[in-house]
Design an enzyme around this catalytic site. Structure first.
Site, PDB file in Angstrom:
ATOM      1  N   TRP A 158      13.816  -0.324  -7.040  1.00 39.97           N
ATOM      2  CA  TRP A 158      14.722  -0.680  -5.938  1.00 39.97           C
ATOM      3  C   TRP A 158      15.189   0.564  -5.175  1.00 39.97           C
ATOM      4  O   TRP A 158      15.950   0.446  -4.227  1.00 39.97           O
ATOM      5  CB  TRP A 158      15.938  -1.436  -6.481  1.00 39.97           C
ATOM      6  N   LYS A 159      14.763   1.728  -5.653  1.00 42.41           N
ATOM      7  CA  LYS A 159      15.223   2.987  -5.052  1.00 42.41           C
ATOM      8  C   LYS A 159      16.766   2.972  -5.005  1.00 42.41           C
ATOM      9  O   LYS A 159      17.383   2.479  -5.934  1.00 42.41           O
ATOM     10  CB  LYS A 159      14.567   3.208  -3.685  1.00 42.41           C
ATOM     11  N   HIS A 201       8.175  10.595  -8.459  1.00 38.59           N
ATOM     12  CA  HIS A 201       8.061   9.937  -7.153  1.00 38.59           C
ATOM     13  C   HIS A 201       8.162  10.988  -6.039  1.00 38.59           C
ATOM     14  O   HIS A 201       8.924  11.943  -6.149  1.00 38.59           O
ATOM     15  CB  HIS A 201       9.134   8.862  -6.977  1.00 38.59           C
ATOM     16  N   GLU A 207       0.292   6.639  -5.563  1.00 36.67           N
ATOM     17  CA  GLU A 207       1.140   6.359  -4.407  1.00 36.67           C
ATOM     18  C   GLU A 207       0.865   7.384  -3.313  1.00 36.67           C
ATOM     19  O   GLU A 207       1.514   8.435  -3.278  1.00 36.67           O
ATOM     20  CB  GLU A 207       2.617   6.433  -4.819  1.00 36.67           C
ATOM     21  N   GLY A 234       6.893   3.553   2.616  1.00 34.96           N
ATOM     22  CA  GLY A 234       8.112   3.493   3.413  1.00 34.96           C
ATOM     23  C   GLY A 234       7.986   2.818   4.766  1.00 34.96           C
ATOM     24  O   GLY A 234       6.900   2.432   5.204  1.00 34.96           O
ATOM     25  N   SER A 283       3.824   0.400   0.404  1.00 37.25           N
ATOM     26  CA  SER A 283       3.858  -0.709   1.384  1.00 37.25           C
ATOM     27  C   SER A 283       3.160  -1.973   0.900  1.00 37.25           C
ATOM     28  O   SER A 283       2.574  -2.709   1.701  1.00 37.25           O
ATOM     29  CB  SER A 283       3.268  -0.262   2.729  1.00 37.25           C
ATOM     30  N   GLY A 327       7.930  -1.359  -3.441  1.00 39.21           N
ATOM     31  CA  GLY A 327       9.209  -0.830  -2.978  1.00 39.21           C
ATOM     32  C   GLY A 327       9.950  -1.846  -2.139  1.00 39.21           C
ATOM     33  O   GLY A 327      10.385  -2.895  -2.633  1.00 39.21           O
TER      34      GLY A 327
HETATM   35  P1  PGA Z   1       7.334   0.973  -0.334  1.00 41.32           P
HETATM   36  O1  PGA Z   1       7.633   1.994  -1.530  1.00 41.32           O
HETATM   37  O2  PGA Z   1       6.692  -0.245  -0.951  1.00 41.32           O
HETATM   38  O3  PGA Z   1       8.645   0.698   0.290  1.00 41.32           O
HETATM   39  O4  PGA Z   1       6.366   1.681   0.594  1.00 41.32           O
HETATM   40  C1  PGA Z   1       6.645   2.181  -2.486  1.00 41.32           C
HETATM   41  C2  PGA Z   1       7.040   3.261  -3.451  1.00 41.32           C
HETATM   42  O5  PGA Z   1       7.643   4.251  -3.050  1.00 41.32           O
HETATM   43  O6  PGA Z   1       6.731   3.106  -4.641  1.00 41.32           O
END
Ligand code: PGA
Length: 262
Positions: A9-10, A94, A161, A167, A206, A227
């Protein structure tokens, strides 16, 4: 190997929101038996996720960890603290941590050892910064993966990744590209860490319910790391059900259309 599908979830979802999220998610994925699912809340929400998810098939974990077990490290969180919260997975390396905190491959290697000492699984993120020819990407990933030579393959997950695919504003990498790169990661694991059969390589960048199927169709892809689209539990449940190599998990996700989420 069962597909591994998870989300970080960051820096999103307070403990109250995390609790609500997990209550919404649980019934939507109760029929997913053939895949492993996990959520990685921010540190302050892990306990709330645990309260709802304990006893379910959804695992939880953390997004970072300090390599030492305790001591004078203001603001940091250690592996024994995460193990005490029942974490199964801890993400390291990350690109946002590498960017914001200057985390290096050596730091990542030390984090992995701490995670293993406390019986948890490390999800190690690797990926090139910009689109580049495959040979250059191989070299870049080889350098990042070198830090894992001493890792326990039974407690290791590698997340490919590509930073350019992560993002807002980015799009998921092309499935055939993901398939090719992840094939080289499997080869690296086999020659440097041990039998690759035990090390899942998952893709992140993404991912949403439309891009997931093509990526999961690649034989070298053992799962997804999601993400922003998974900040909506309904969309995460859809991704958890997506077809993989002709197999659909459980029933068709019958949830309503995803709302817009951050
Ligand atoms: P995102 O993030 O799906 O929002 O691009 C992916 C990630 O950083 O693992």
């Amino acid at each position: 190997m069962r597909l591994l599908i998870g989300t970080s979830w960051k820096m999103n979802l307070s403990a109250t929101e995390a609790s609500q999220y997990c209550r919404t998610l649980l019934p939507l994925v109760e029929d997913v038996m053939d895949r492993e699912l996990f959520v990685l809340p921010p540190f302050t929400s892990i306990w709330a996720a645990r309260e709802v998810l304990a006893g379910s098939r959804i695992a939880w974990g953390a997004q970072a960890v300090h390599p030492e077990d305790c001591g004078a490290h203001t603001g940091d969180i250690s592996a024994p603290m995460l193990a005490d919260l029942g974490c199964t997975y801890v993400e390291v390396g990350h690109s946002e941590r590498r960017r914001d905190y200057g985390e290096t491959d050596e730091w990542v290697a030390a984090q992995v050892l701490a995670i293993h000492r406390w019986g948890m699984k490390a999800i190690v993120c690797v990926g090139e910064l910009e689109p580049a020819p495959i040979n250059d990407v191989r070299k870049w990933l080889g350098r990042q993966l070198q830090a894992l030579s001493a890792a326990d393959p039974k407690r290791l997950v590698i997340a490919y990744e590509p930073v350019w695919a992560i993002g807002v504003g980015a799009a998921a990498a092309d499935p055939s590209w993901v398939g090719e790169v992840q094939g080289t990661i499997h080869e690296w694991v086999q020659s440097n860490v041990g039998s690759d059969a035990t090390v899942p390589v998952i893709y992140g960048g993404s991912v949403d319910s439309s891009s997931a199927e093509g990526i999961l169709a690649q034989p070298s892809v053992n799962g997804l790391f999601v993400g922003r689209s998974a900040l909506d539990p309904v969309e995460f449940a859809r991704i958890a059900h997506v077809n993989a190599r002709g197999v659909q998990s459980g029933r068709e996700a019958s949830a309503p259309a995803a709302r817009t989420s951050g």
